[in-house]
Design a protein around this motif. Structure first.
Motif, short mmCIF file in Angstrom:
data_model
loop_
_atom_site.label_atom_id
_atom_site.label_comp_id
_atom_site.label_asym_id
_atom_site.label_seq_id
_atom_site.Cartn_x
_atom_site.Cartn_y
_atom_site.Cartn_z
N ARG A 8 37.16 35.90 26.94
CA ARG A 8 37.34 37.30 26.54
C ARG A 8 36.02 38.04 26.64
NH1 ARG A 8 41.32 36.19 21.55
NH2 ARG A 8 43.25 36.77 22.58
N LEU A 53 34.42 41.34 20.41
CA LEU A 53 35.82 40.93 20.23
C LEU A 53 36.47 41.92 19.27
CD1 LEU A 53 35.65 37.04 19.79
CD2 LEU A 53 36.09 38.33 21.87
N THR A 54 37.79 42.02 19.35
CA THR A 54 38.47 42.95 18.46
C THR A 54 38.60 42.33 17.06
OG1 THR A 54 40.65 42.08 18.93
CG2 THR A 54 39.86 43.81 20.39
N GLU A 99 41.02 39.49 17.10
CA GLU A 99 40.49 38.34 17.85
C GLU A 99 39.47 37.56 17.04
OE1 GLU A 99 41.04 40.27 22.32
OE2 GLU A 99 39.08 40.28 21.37
N LYS A 118 41.38 35.56 14.29
CA LYS A 118 42.08 34.41 14.85
C LYS A 118 41.12 33.34 15.35
CE LYS A 118 46.54 36.35 15.76
NZ LYS A 118 47.50 36.92 16.69
N PHE A 119 39.98 33.79 15.88
CA PHE A 119 39.01 32.83 16.38
C PHE A 119 38.46 31.98 15.24
CE2 PHE A 119 34.42 32.00 17.12
CZ PHE A 119 34.59 30.97 18.01
N ARG A 131 34.94 41.01 29.34
CA ARG A 131 34.60 42.35 28.85
C ARG A 131 33.21 42.77 29.29
NH1 ARG A 131 37.40 41.61 23.21
NH2 ARG A 131 39.45 41.83 24.09
N PHE A 141 40.20 27.41 21.41
CA PHE A 141 39.79 28.66 20.76
C PHE A 141 38.44 29.13 21.28
CE2 PHE A 141 42.95 27.52 17.51
CZ PHE A 141 43.58 28.74 17.39
#
Lengths: 372, 247
Positions: A13, B93-94, B97, B100-101, A17, A6
């Motif tokens: 990510r 992060l969205t 995301e 969930k993280f 970005r 995770f």
């Protein structure tokens, strides 16, 4: 293991970005490897020379022609007097003055001896040293040529000569690019590991997100691995891009095994990542982290033997270089790329870098506290 | 007698010569909404950080959900949720995301993560925003999302450090509805705030002045005791005596 997955997912990510980081990873090695090796060429060319020729004879003309033909000098002017020549040095138009006295030719033939005067602008020490040495070398050669002209069929040479033949091993043409590119590549990998990683961790401190990590049951070593692995991978990517650029632009193909470079880089990155991580545990803001990393990496690079030879450093700085991982990486890069060294040759370096990495990482882990 | 989930006795934190928290003692019952009031710099955040296992006390004793704040900080962390003063979700992060993280690092299974995130997005009505970066959301939404994320692993206690700072009145009202909802499910809520109307919503409040707890009771009883009509006046009476706080 799941936790690490995770963390890695999140980290990648964020990195993907962040356009700046991507640009740093891809563009910096390309641009630096194109520009730096050209700038970091030790050979001194275009030394500005002015000649005060008080003789205007055949021999003085011959000498001047010989000097200008060497290719190291740019003849800027023929001042009337030495005094005028000094003015050119003062105004930075000339680096070296060669003063040929009047009666140069006459004295040379009649008295078999003559003096020349060379005056060098030593503000740029390297240029002055080499420029002066070049002039002297050419004059010496000129001297021996005219001597052989005069000695008519000697029965034996009255000048004992030891002729020295030099062979340049591993880099026969003394191509500085081949020497510099592996070194610069080592520095780039260092920056990625020691700099970008520190900034990343401290950024989380600044944003306050690290607090949210610290208040979660996530294990300390999971958090650390989650931070180190992405930058380890980025470092390897930088290395790969760098090796590719070295091949495409400079045609550098490592003599040794490429796998060995990667093996060493893998261990080395753990060590510099440890430094970055350690810096991050001591800094509260990205600014502090930047200055702190800059301080260490600057010293490491200056003492790494990239630009200057470690052998000519004073003893106490040599001691510092023993603890400098950058030194070992640059040496190993040059050993593998130029000499084709094998595993056993780099093993001592590998062990030392692993040792440094162990110390830095343990120190950093001890200093990183989820609970203060 | 209600079950006590937080027990604090003479808890103290000193930074050098400065005593941030000075021998505070109190208990919090299960399912209670416990308001933790005080002026800026009174020591609220420091006290809360000790209870969350982020900071080791200098002296005194405390236990949170039965775990000791000196030795068992990691056990405490498994059982609490924490929403800090600073916004603590990842802005790059969205929404989905982030959920969930955090669910992932608290060790929820894949199935639980999926179920939890759907549930959470349903409740917040964020269906159209799931793929938006959190940084692009308005503050009120961010705070509600952060609150829900802090609850994603179903903690026994949730610590909220000024959760409604800078949030508009409507969102604040919605936020408190969410607090009541989780409290009704048996989750203990430990909340700091500067809004005295919010203090009225709490079952009990404590008021900290200069690192000490000067008053602790139900809002109604405090008003009676100090013979004033609002919590605002209670706070003012107590905090005015502070040596270091600038009011």
């Amino acid at each position: 293991m799941r936790t690490i997955r995770f963390l890695l997912q999140k980290e990648f990510r964020q990195i993907l970005r962040n356009k700046t980081i991507l640009a740093v990873v891809v563009m910096v090695p390309i641009v630096q490897l194109i520009i730096l090796p050209l700038a970091a060429d030790y050979e001194v060319k275009n030394v500005s020379l002015c000649i005060v020729d008080n003789d205007h004879s055949t021999y003085s003309q011959k000498l001047i022609a010989k000097i200008t033909a060497s290719g190291y000098f740019k003849l800027v002017d023929f001042p009337e007097s030495y005094r005028d020549g000094l003015k050119l040095i003062e105004s930075d138009k000339a680096d070296v003055i060669l003063s040929i006295p009047s009666n140069f030719e006459r004295n040379l033939i009649r008295d078999d001896t003559q003096e020349l005067f060379v005056s060098v602008n030593a503000i740029n020490g390297v240029k002055a040293n080499l420029g002066g040495a070049y002039v002297l070398g050419i004059i010496r050669e000129f001297n021996s040529v005219i001597r052989t002209e005069w000695i008519q069929a000697p029965r034996f040479s009255n000048i004992p000569v030891i002729d020295i033949a030099i062979t340049n091993w591993y880099n026969p043409y003394m191509n500085y690019k081949i020497f510099m590119v592996p070194g610069i590549l080592a520095v780039l990998v260092t920056m990625m590991g020691g700099y970008v990683s520190a900034l990343n961790i401290v950024k989380e401190k600044e944003l306050g997100t690290i607090e949210q990590m610290n208040v979660s049951p996530i294990r300390k070593h999971h958090f650390i691995l989650g931070k180190l692995i992405p930058f380890w991978i980025l470092g390897m990517i930088v290395l790969t891009i760098g090796l590719t650029v070295g091949f495409l632009i400079y045609g550098i193909v490592p003599e040794g095994k490429i796998g060995l470079i990667y093996l060493f880089a893998a261990v080395y990155l753990v060590s510099v990542l440890g430094l970055g991580f350690l810096v991050s545990t001591y800094s509260e803001t990205q600014q502090q982290a930047m200055f702190l990393s800059f301080f260490f990496i600057m010293i490491f690079i200056m003492l790494s033997g990239l630009f200057t030879s470690i052998d000519s450093m004073p003893q106490w700085t040599k001691v510092i270089t023993w603890f400098n991982p950058v030194t070992y990486f640059i040496q190993v890069m040059r050993m593998i790329v130029l000499k084709g060294s094998g595993f056993m040759d780099i093993l001592p370096h590998l062990l030392k870098v692993a040792g440094i990495g162990l110390v830095l990482n343990i120190w950093a882990i001890r200093n990183y506290k989820k609970t203060s | 007698m209600a079950e006590q989930v937080i027990k604090v006795e003479r808890l103290t934190k000193r930074f050098g010569d400065f005593t941030a928290v000075d021998e505070i003692s109190f208990e919090v019952n299960k399912g209670e909404i416990f308001g933790f009031l005080g002026a800026n710099g009174a020591g609220k955040t420091t006290a809360m950080r000790m209870l969350c296992g982020l900071s080791i006390p200098t002296s005194g004793a405390a236990s949170v959900v039965g775990f000791d704040v000196y030795e068992q900080t990691e056990d405490i962390k498994k059982n609490i949720g924490y929403m800090s003063q600073r916004f603590s979700l990842y802005e790059d992060l969205t929404v989905i995301e982030n959920i969930k993280f955090y669910a992932g690092i608290y060790g929820l299974t894949k199935k639980q993560i999926k179920q939890k995130s759907e549930e959470l997005i349903d409740r917040l009505g964020l269906h159209s925003e799931t793929k938006k970066l959190v940084g692009a959301l308005p503050l009120g939404w961010k705070q509600k999302l952060a609150f829900s994320v802090a609850l994603v692993h179903e903690p026994k206690i949730i610590f909220l450090d000024e959760p409604t700072g800078g949030v508009d009145p409507v969102t604040r009202r919605q936020f408190w509805e969410m607090i009541y909802e989780v409290s009704a499910k048996g989750v203990t809520v430990f909340v700091t705030t500067h809004y005295m109307d919010e203090a009225e919503y709490c079952n009990r409040v404590s008021i900290m002045v200069d690192g000490r707890i000067e008053a602790l009771d139900a809002p109604r009883k405090l008003k009676e005791k100090f013979n004033v009509s609002s919590m605002d006046d209670v706070f003012y009476l107590l905090a005015r005596g502070a040596k270091k706080a600038a009011i």
